[in-house]
Motif scaffolding. Structure first.
Motif, PDB file in Angstrom:
ATOM      1  N   SER A   1     -11.481  -6.228  -3.711  1.00 52.77           N
ATOM      2  CA  SER A   1     -12.493  -5.225  -3.392  1.00 52.77           C
ATOM      3  C   SER A   1     -13.823  -5.874  -3.023  1.00 52.77           C
ATOM      4  CB  SER A   1     -12.684  -4.279  -4.580  1.00 52.77           C
ATOM      5  OG  SER A   1     -11.498  -3.565  -4.850  1.00 52.77           O
TER       6      SER A   1
ATOM      7  N   HIS B   1      -6.044   2.550 -16.783  1.00 49.58           N
ATOM      8  CA  HIS B   1      -6.309   2.323 -15.359  1.00 49.58           C
ATOM      9  C   HIS B   1      -5.490   1.157 -14.798  1.00 49.58           C
ATOM     10  CE1 HIS B   1      -9.825   4.790 -16.380  1.00 49.58           C
ATOM     11  NE2 HIS B   1     -10.000   4.978 -15.087  1.00 49.58           N
TER      12      HIS B   1
ATOM     13  N   TYR C   1       0.814  -1.209   0.000  1.00 48.13           N
ATOM     14  CA  TYR C   1       0.000   0.000   0.000  1.00 48.13           C
ATOM     15  C   TYR C   1       0.853   1.267   0.000  1.00 48.13           C
ATOM     16  CZ  TYR C   1       0.875   0.198   5.059  1.00 48.13           C
ATOM     17  OH  TYR C   1       1.468   0.253   6.287  1.00 48.13           O
TER      18      TYR C   1
ATOM     19  N   SER D   1     -15.662  -5.483   0.653  1.00 44.49           N
ATOM     20  CA  SER D   1     -17.047  -5.036   0.763  1.00 44.49           C
ATOM     21  C   SER D   1     -17.896  -6.068   1.509  1.00 44.49           C
ATOM     22  CB  SER D   1     -17.607  -4.790  -0.646  1.00 44.49           C
ATOM     23  OG  SER D   1     -18.981  -4.487  -0.593  1.00 44.49           O
TER      24      SER D   1
ATOM     25  N   GLU E   1      -6.098  -3.295  -4.592  1.00 47.76           N
ATOM     26  CA  GLU E   1      -7.396  -3.054  -5.206  1.00 47.76           C
ATOM     27  C   GLU E   1      -8.202  -2.023  -4.420  1.00 47.76           C
ATOM     28  OE1 GLU E   1      -9.413  -6.723  -5.794  1.00 47.76           O
ATOM     29  OE2 GLU E   1      -7.984  -7.468  -7.281  1.00 47.76           O
ATOM     30  N   ILE E   2      -8.048  -2.009  -3.097  1.00 50.44           N
ATOM     31  CA  ILE E   2      -8.752  -1.017  -2.292  1.00 50.44           C
ATOM     32  C   ILE E   2      -8.183   0.376  -2.551  1.00 50.44           C
ATOM     33  CG2 ILE E   2      -9.173  -0.235   0.075  1.00 50.44           C
ATOM     34  CD1 ILE E   2      -9.255  -3.184   0.881  1.00 50.44           C
TER      35      ILE E   2
ATOM     36  N   GLY F   1      -7.890   5.857 -10.158  1.00 47.75           N
ATOM     37  CA  GLY F   1      -8.482   4.624  -9.658  1.00 47.75           C
ATOM     38  C   GLY F   1      -9.575   4.108 -10.564  1.00 47.75           C
ATOM     39  N   GLY F   2     -10.117   2.948 -10.158  1.00 55.88           N
ATOM     40  CA  GLY F   2     -11.154   2.292 -10.939  1.00 55.88           C
ATOM     41  C   GLY F   2     -10.564   1.402 -12.014  1.00 55.88           C
TER      42      GLY F   2
ATOM     43  N   PHE G   1      -6.681   1.555  -5.200  1.00 51.69           N
ATOM     44  CA  PHE G   1      -7.002   2.033  -6.541  1.00 51.69           C
ATOM     45  C   PHE G   1      -8.476   1.820  -6.920  1.00 51.69           C
ATOM     46  CE2 PHE G   1      -2.408   1.188  -6.813  1.00 51.69           C
ATOM     47  CZ  PHE G   1      -1.973   2.422  -7.285  1.00 51.69           C
ATOM     48  N   SER G   2      -9.302   1.368  -5.979  1.00 47.61           N
ATOM     49  CA  SER G   2     -10.721   1.079  -6.259  1.00 47.61           C
ATOM     50  C   SER G   2     -10.854   0.179  -7.477  1.00 47.61           C
ATOM     51  CB  SER G   2     -11.494   2.388  -6.489  1.00 47.61           C
ATOM     52  OG  SER G   2     -11.412   3.212  -5.358  1.00 47.61           O
ATOM     53  N   TYR G   3     -10.000  -0.826  -7.553  1.00 48.02           N
ATOM     54  CA  TYR G   3      -9.970  -1.727  -8.698  1.00 48.02           C
ATOM     55  C   TYR G   3     -11.054  -2.797  -8.507  1.00 48.02           C
ATOM     56  CZ  TYR G   3      -7.603  -3.662 -12.786  1.00 48.02           C
ATOM     57  OH  TYR G   3      -7.286  -4.071 -14.053  1.00 48.02           O
ATOM     58  N   PRO G   4     -11.857  -3.094  -9.527  1.00 51.46           N
ATOM     59  CA  PRO G   4     -13.037  -3.966  -9.337  1.00 51.46           C
ATOM     60  C   PRO G   4     -12.717  -5.455  -9.359  1.00 51.46           C
ATOM     61  CG  PRO G   4     -12.961  -3.197 -11.606  1.00 51.46           C
ATOM     62  CD  PRO G   4     -11.797  -2.535 -10.896  1.00 51.46           C
TER      63      PRO G   4
END
Length: 335
Positions: A284, A197, A155, A288, A274-275, A175-176, A277-280
């Motif tokens: 993640s 991305h 991180y 969640s 992934e958290i 991100g994403g 960079f908000s990577y799906p």
């Protein structure tokens, strides 16, 4: 016969480990404080639903999810569903099937982690082997830089790259997996956006993995370089190319184990990345699910991780049994 005993013994051990993992996989999410149905009802309560409605909704969800059954009955229902390859229904995203959620997230994690692991393994082992063989200033520089990178948490590097390339230089998106306005398809526009991305989370993983592999390979190669068989081979006049081939074949055994473990844990290994960079991906999705006490999703992902780790270790054990006869003979002699 010895090889058969070795393989059967290992298979029985891993089956036992899988059974233990299955039980823990069911119990551990339920030991987390909180109730998933309470969280769902509380969310509905904030939207203005009446107390009587909330009570009926609570009773409906408890019955639908089987949480009114004894723990042992829930466990046998869980095992029975697994035998039919049914991972259940998500509590938090009902009526979405857990299998569908994982099928959507898994390709993102595989596409991110697998190239990072393979490239990092090849480059890191090549760098470590070259540093051990060359020595001198090259060895010192490669070792110190690799040690620094391998000691850095994922991180930390992810945040540094995010600030440098997304905030300060604005070269890459922050991100994403793709821009929010786009719909996933097979078009060139979508593929180009996904690649933009992709680079930041990819480099945050591969750089640290290169450092860890280089440090491990350098240590093993130096150990082999100072072993008796190397000195004996040089005394016999064997060419350096042949000696180096023996050295790095032996030094690669622990690195192959590391590669198998990395591939086995790749499903959950990119959780922090992934958290950030908000990577799906799966990481993640797991985060969640944990925050919402979504038992079926947590169970499914952790079970996939456990099976992947056990399978990769078992394949390594089989490969060792064929590649290194010393291991096979030793294990067979113990029995």
């Amino acid at each position: 016969m010895r090889l058969r005993k070795y393989l059967v013994g290992k298979a029985l051990w891993y089956v036992g480990a899988l059974i233990v993992a299955l039980v823990l996989n069911f119990l551990l999410p339920r030991l987390v404080p909180g109730n998933p149905v309470d969280a769902i009802v509380a969310q509905l309560g904030r939207s203005g639903a009446q107390a009587e409605q909330l009570k009926r909704i609570h009773e409906h969800y408890v019955a639908e999810f089987g949480l009114n059954q004894p723990m042992w009955a829930q466990f046998f229902t869980y095992v029975g569903n697994l035998l039919h390859f049914d991972l259940g229904t998500s509590f938090a995203q009902s009526p979405a099937k857990v299998g569908d959620l994982i099928a959507e997230a898994l390709p993102w994690t595989l596409g991110l982690q697998l190239p990072a692991i393979l490239i990092g393994w090849l480059v890191g082992n090549g760098l470590g082997a070259l540093a051990a063989f060359k020595g001198g200033w090259f060895d010192r520089g490669a070792f110190l830089s690799s040690l620094f990178l391998s000691s850095m948490p994922y991180y930390c590097l992810a945040i540094i790259l995010l600030y440098l390339f997304a905030v300060a230089l604005r070269m890459l998106p922050p991100g994403g997996g793709y821009e929010p306005g786009l719909m996933p398809d097979w078009s060139l526009l979508f593929a180009t956006d996904v690649l933009r991305h992709y680079w930041l989370p990819f480099f945050s993983l591969v750089i640290i993995f290169i450092g860890g592999q280089a440090v491990g390979m350098r240590s093993m190669a130096i150990y082999e370089l100072n072993s008796d068989y190397v000195n004996y081979g040089r005394g016999l006049g064997l060419p350096d190319k042949r000696i180096v081939r023996y050295i790095f074949r032996n030094a690669m055994l622990p690195q192959v184990t590391g590669l198998a473990l990395s591939i086995g844990t790749l499903v959950g290994g990119a959780l922090i990345t992934e958290i950030v960079f908000s990577y799906p991906g799966i990481g993640s999705l797991l985060f969640s699910a944990i925050s919402q006490n979504d038992y079926p999703v947590i169970q499914a992902i952790t079970l996939i991780i456990a099976i992947a780790v056990l399978a990769s270790n078992f394949l390594v054990e089989i490969a060792y049994g064929f590649v290194d006869p010393r291991i096979r003979a030793a294990r067979a002699g113990e029995r």
